[in-house]
Design an enzyme around this catalytic site. Structure first.
Site, PDB file in Angstrom:
ATOM      1  N   GLU A  68      20.937  13.041  24.247  1.00 27.47           N
ATOM      2  CA  GLU A  68      21.096  12.128  23.117  1.00 27.47           C
ATOM      3  C   GLU A  68      22.516  11.564  23.052  1.00 27.47           C
ATOM      4  O   GLU A  68      23.049  11.258  21.988  1.00 27.47           O
ATOM      5  CB  GLU A  68      20.691  12.874  21.831  1.00 27.47           C
ATOM      6  CG  GLU A  68      19.264  13.422  21.959  1.00 27.47           C
ATOM      7  CD  GLU A  68      18.847  14.404  20.868  1.00 27.47           C
ATOM      8  OE1 GLU A  68      19.566  14.531  19.865  1.00 27.47           O
ATOM      9  OE2 GLU A  68      17.794  15.041  21.041  1.00 27.47           O
ATOM     10  N   GLU A 277      17.503  10.705  13.265  1.00 27.48           N
ATOM     11  CA  GLU A 277      16.941  10.501  14.607  1.00 27.48           C
ATOM     12  C   GLU A 277      16.975   9.000  14.885  1.00 27.48           C
ATOM     13  O   GLU A 277      16.152   8.245  14.371  1.00 27.48           O
ATOM     14  CB  GLU A 277      15.505  11.033  14.686  1.00 27.48           C
ATOM     15  CG  GLU A 277      15.387  12.540  14.511  1.00 27.48           C
ATOM     16  CD  GLU A 277      15.784  13.320  15.773  1.00 27.48           C
ATOM     17  OE1 GLU A 277      16.118  12.699  16.804  1.00 27.48           O
ATOM     18  OE2 GLU A 277      15.768  14.578  15.698  1.00 27.48           O
TER      19      GLU A 277
END
Ligand SMILES: [Zn+2]
Length: 311
Positions: A68, A277
């Site tokens: 990420e 997210e």
């Protein structure tokens, strides 16, 4: 939007790139403060940037999870845009940055897991020889880390290494057959067993933050609660963040939540904490998606920076 001078938004964002960008930002903009909150397993600095001088204190962090790493770029891009707007006395997304500077101190740790990111982007190239065998074993006997490695260099998931519903999480881990170091969701021997986690908790304990945001990818979702012990206004702020970004407010499952940073923050300080997210797709999200995601996350960050003043 202002032009981009320093932060590199088009390449694989390793710790080396981050280091150069931080040094350049600091020398270009004398009104910011930078430093290190500690080191990773392989001694990489966990940098922080401080923007602003206000009493309201907000903590933004990214890249707990190796795949990420786009979240590091988002935070660095935000830091640069903030600096440009402050210097030029310009508004950013309609926000008066001079006013924000005076009211809020924004602390950013853009890359919590630099070792994991190096594994994803560079494979075993920079790993000491005596550690390679373990890593391959923990990675399901594969030497390809580019698509599945989320943990730190000891196979611990840095967003499951906090003291928040530790025993519940351990039980669900056993059910899911996770018994030791691996690519994702192993919580470690005990809370704060990892240097990266210990650095984050120490920094947080010493800082008295009013609100925290942890950036992850992906799903365009905002996780805002922990059990039912979050402050009453957490949901209201969550709704504002959802409005600003177009992301949806979510309540997590046991396996995705518990033992996370925001859970620990809510439990320990009884203040609002959020897991964001960002973006949508398969991790790692392509760097080409950066500007689309940034257009969603920038207003969210700015809203978060004033939310606890306005509550
Ligand atoms: Zn994540």
């Amino acid at each position: 939007m202002t032009s981009n001078n320093i932060v590199n938004t088009s390449i694989d964002y390793t710790h080396d790139v981050l280091t150069k960008d931080i040094i350049k930002l600091e020398s270009r903009y004398s009104f910011i403060k930078t430093g290190s909150i500690g080191q990773s397993v392989f001694d990489r600095d966990l940098y922080y940037i401080k923007l602003g001088a206000g009493k309201n204190k907000v903590f933004l962090n990214g890249a707990f999870h190796s795949l990420e790493w786009i979240t590091s770029v988002l935070l660095m891009k935000f830091a640069e845009d903030y600096c440009q707007s402050y210097e030029n006395i310009e508004k950013l997304e309609g926000y008066d940055i001079k006013k924000l500077y005076n009211n809020t101190s924004i602390y950013i740790v853009p890359m919590v897991n630099p070792d994991g990111i190096d594994l994803v982007l560079n494979g075993l190239k920079n790993i000491p020889n005596d550690h390679k065998e373990d890593l391959i074993k923990w990675n399901n006997d594969s030497n390809d880390f580019s698509k599945r490695w989320q943990a730190n260099a000891r196979g611990v998931d840095l967003n499951h290494n906090y003291d928040a519903s530790w025993n519940d999480y351990k039980a669900s881990q056993v059910k899911n057959n996770i018994t030791g170091p691996t690519n994702t969701r192993y919580s470690g021997r005990c809370p704060e067993s990892e240097p990266e986690t210990a650095a984050i908790t120490k920094f947080t304990r010493n800082s008295n933050f009013d609100l925290v945001l942890a950036l992850h990818s992906q799903g365009k979702e905002i996780y805002w609660n922990y059990g039912n012990i979050e402050p009453e206004f957490s949901k209201k702020i969550g709704e504002k963040l959802a409005n600003a970004s177009g992301y949806s407010l979510k309540t997590p499952t046991v396996m995705a939540s518990n033992t996370g940073f925001k859970d620990w923050f809510i439990k320990t300080f009884n203040k609002p904490g959020y897991t964001i997210e960002v973006g949508r797709g398969k991790n790692p999200l392509p760097i080409e998606d950066l500007y689309d995601i940034y257009s969603e996350v920038l207003p969210l960050i700015l809203e978060a920076s004033v939310a606890t003043i306005q509550k």
